[in-house]
Design an enzyme around this catalytic site. Structure first.
Site, PDB file in Angstrom:
ATOM      1  N   PRO A  64       0.839  -1.203   0.000  1.00 17.61           N
ATOM      2  CA  PRO A  64       0.000   0.000   0.000  1.00 17.61           C
ATOM      3  C   PRO A  64       0.876   1.256   0.000  1.00 17.61           C
ATOM      4  CG  PRO A  64       0.023  -1.026   2.166  1.00 17.61           C
ATOM      5  CD  PRO A  64       0.787  -1.937   1.260  1.00 17.61           C
TER       6      PRO A  64
ATOM      7  N   GLY B  14       2.852   4.268   1.109  1.00 18.51           N
ATOM      8  CA  GLY B  14       3.470   4.500   2.423  1.00 18.51           C
ATOM      9  C   GLY B  14       3.802   3.229   3.180  1.00 18.51           C
ATOM     10  N   SER B  15       3.847   2.106   2.460  1.00 23.67           N
ATOM     11  CA  SER B  15       4.135   0.814   3.101  1.00 23.67           C
ATOM     12  C   SER B  15       5.512   0.805   3.774  1.00 23.67           C
ATOM     13  CB  SER B  15       4.085  -0.261   2.014  1.00 23.67           C
ATOM     14  OG  SER B  15       4.900  -1.359   2.320  1.00 23.67           O
ATOM     15  N   ASN B  16       5.561   0.239   4.993  1.00 24.20           N
ATOM     16  CA  ASN B  16       6.852   0.086   5.680  1.00 24.20           C
ATOM     17  C   ASN B  16       7.751  -0.853   4.895  1.00 24.20           C
ATOM     18  OD1 ASN B  16       5.846   1.589   7.878  1.00 24.20           O
ATOM     19  ND2 ASN B  16       4.854  -0.234   8.695  1.00 24.20           N
TER      20      ASN B  16
ATOM     21  N   VAL C 168       7.741  -1.482   1.633  1.00 24.35           N
ATOM     22  CA  VAL C 168       8.254  -0.859   0.407  1.00 24.35           C
ATOM     23  C   VAL C 168       9.381   0.117   0.755  1.00 24.35           C
ATOM     24  CG1 VAL C 168       7.651   0.690  -1.506  1.00 24.35           C
ATOM     25  CG2 VAL C 168       6.145  -1.220  -0.930  1.00 24.35           C
TER      26      VAL C 168
END
Ligand SMILES: Cc1ncc(COP(=O)(O)O)c(C=O)c1O
Length: 362
Positions: free
Chosen positions: A81, A83-85, A87
Site C-alpha cells: 500500500p 506508504g508501506s513500511n 516498500v
C-alpha cells in the site's frame, strides 16, 4: 554492478547480506507489569533492527536481497500500500547495497506517517508506480515487472528481469529472517538464565514474521505459542496462509543444509486473534488507542495504529482475561523507531495523491 558481500549463515547454506544490527534488545516492561500486577512481560526491540530503517522488514531483506544478488538480479520489484513500511525498507536497503528498486503501490488510508513513508521511499530512489485500486494490482504488478525488465544494467551476464519480492517480504526466503530471529531470542533467554516466554504476540500483516517464528518453534522443544494478531483482511492473511508459509520455510531450510528443519510445522503453536481488526486495515480502534497510550505513558514505547497498537491491545486484553501462569509473555515490536529524514508534513507529488484515502472512507 559493484560486488555485494554476502555472509555465511550459521544454520543453513542460504546467503545473507548483513543489514541489521543484531541481536535486537530484549527488555522487561516493568511499569506495565506493576500496573497489571503480572510478570514477566518482555518486549523484543526489532524497532531498532537497522540504522537506516528498523522494524521487521530488515531481517527478511537480509535473505531476500542476498537471494536477488545470488541469482544475478540488479533490480528488485515489490508491492504494497502507499506508504508501506515494507516498500520503504526495500527501497532503503536496495539503494544501500546498489540494487534498483521498483515498487507498485495501491490506495491506503491517509495519515502523516503514510505520507512521510511515501516521500522517504521516493527519496530512496525507488521507481514507484501507483495503481488506482488494489483490485488492479495484478495489472500494476505486471506493469512494474515490465518496467523492471527494461532496467539498464552494465553487466552483460546479469539477468535484467527483476527479482520479485512479495508483499511484506513474506516468501519462504524472507521468513528465514524470522526463523533466525527466534534462534536469537532463545540464545538471549539462555544467556539471561530465564525460560523462554510462553506466548509471543506479533502483528499479522502478510504473515511472514509469524510464519518464520512458528517454523523455528516447530524445530525446538519449547512450549511457546505464537499469537498472531490480524490487522489486514483475511484475503491477505489467515491461519492457513501462515501454516503453509511456515512449512515452506522449513522445507527450504531442510533443502539448504539445516537438518533441524526436517520436520512438520506444529499447528498447535499458532493462535490467530481476529478481534482487534476493527473497521479495517489502517483504521485505528479504541482498544488500539488505549494500548498506544498505556505503552507510551508507562514505558515510553511508541506504537502506531496499523500494526503494533492492535497487537499490544491483544496482549493487554489477554492478560486481563487469561494471564499465563508460567514464564510470561513477549511483545515483538515490529515498527521502525528510526527517525526518517523527512519533514513532518511533506508535499506529495500529484500522481500519488489519489492513493491517499480519507480515514472515514468505506
Ligand atoms: C510495522 C509492521 N509490523 C508488522 C507487520 C506484519 O508483518 P508480516 O507482514 O510479516 O505479517 C508489518 C508489515 O506488514 C509492519 O509494517
Amino acid at each position: 554492478m559493484k560486488s555485494i558481500k554476502t555472509v555465511p549463515s550459521t544454520f543453513c547454506t542460504l546467503p545473507k547480506i548483513s543489514l541489521a544490527i543484531l541481536p535486537t534488545p530484549v527488555q522487561r516492561l516493568q511499569n506495565i507489569e506493576q500496573h497489571l500486577g503480572l510478570s514477566p512481560i518482555y518486549v523484543k526491540r526489532d524497532d531498532r533492527s537497522g540504522l537506516l530503517y528498523g522494524g521487521n522488514k530488515v531481517r527478511k531483506l537480509e535473505y531476500l536481497l542476498a537471494d536477488a544478488v545470488k541469482t544475478r538480479h540488479t533490480t528488485v520489484l515489490t508491492i504494497g500500500p502507499a506508504g508501506s513500511n515494507h516498500v520503504l525498507a526495500t527501497a532503503t536497503y536496495a539503494q544501500a547495497i546498489g540494487l534498483n528498486a521498483v515498487a507498485v503501490i495501491f490506495p491506503r488510508v491517509d495519515t502523516p506517517a503514510v505520507r512521510r513513508n511515501l516521500v522517504a521511499t521516493l527519496r530512496a530512489g525507488a521507481d514507484v508506480r501507483p495503481c488506482r485500486s488494489a483490485l488492479t494490482v495484478p495489472l500494476g504488478w505486471l506493469e512494474g515487472a515490465a518496467i523492471a525488465a527494461c532496467a539498464e544494467t552494465d553487466d552483460p551476464q546479469a539477468k535484467i528481469l527483476a527479482y520479485n519480492i512479495p508483499a511484506g517480504g513474506s516468501s519462504p526466503v524472507g521468513c528465514v529472517g524470522y526463523f533466525e530471529a527466534f534462534l536469537e531470542l532463545m540464545e538471549q533467554f539462555r544467556s539471561m538464565g530465564k525460560p523462554i516466554p510462553s506466548r509471543i504476540y506479533v502483528a499479522l500483516g502478510t504473515g511472514g514474521t509469524a510464519a518464520g517464528l512458528l517454523a523455528a518453534i516447530s524445530t525446538l522443544p519449547v512450549a511457546t505459542e505464537v499469537v498472531g494478531v490480524q490487522v489486514t483482511p483475511k484475503i491477505v492473511v489467515r491461519r492457513s496462509t501462515i501454516l503453509t508459509l511456515a512449512q515452506q520455510t522449513l522445507d527450504l531450510l531442510a533443502q539448504s543444509g539445516c537438518a533441524q528443519a526436517q520436520c512438520t510445522v506444529r499447528e498447535e503453536a499458532l493462535r490467530v486473534v481476529t478481534n482487534q481488526f476493527g473497521d479495517g486495515y489502517g483504521k485505528v480502534t479504541p482498544q488500539a488507542q488505549k494500548a498506544m497510550a498505556t505503552a507510551y505513558e508507562l514505558e515510553k514505547l511508541e506504537l502506531e495504529g496499523t500494526y503494533t497498537a492492535k497487537t499490544f491491545a491483544a496482549l493487554l486484553e489477554d492478560l486481563a482475561t487469561a494471564p499465563p501462569h508460567d514464564t510470561g509473555v513477549l511483545y515483538w515490536h515490529t515498527y521502525s523507531s528510526v527517525e526518517l529524514p523527512v519533514e513532518p508534513d511533506p508535499d506529495i507529488p500529484e500522481r500519488f495523491k489519489p492513493l491517499l484515502q480519507p480515514a472515514d472512507s468505506p
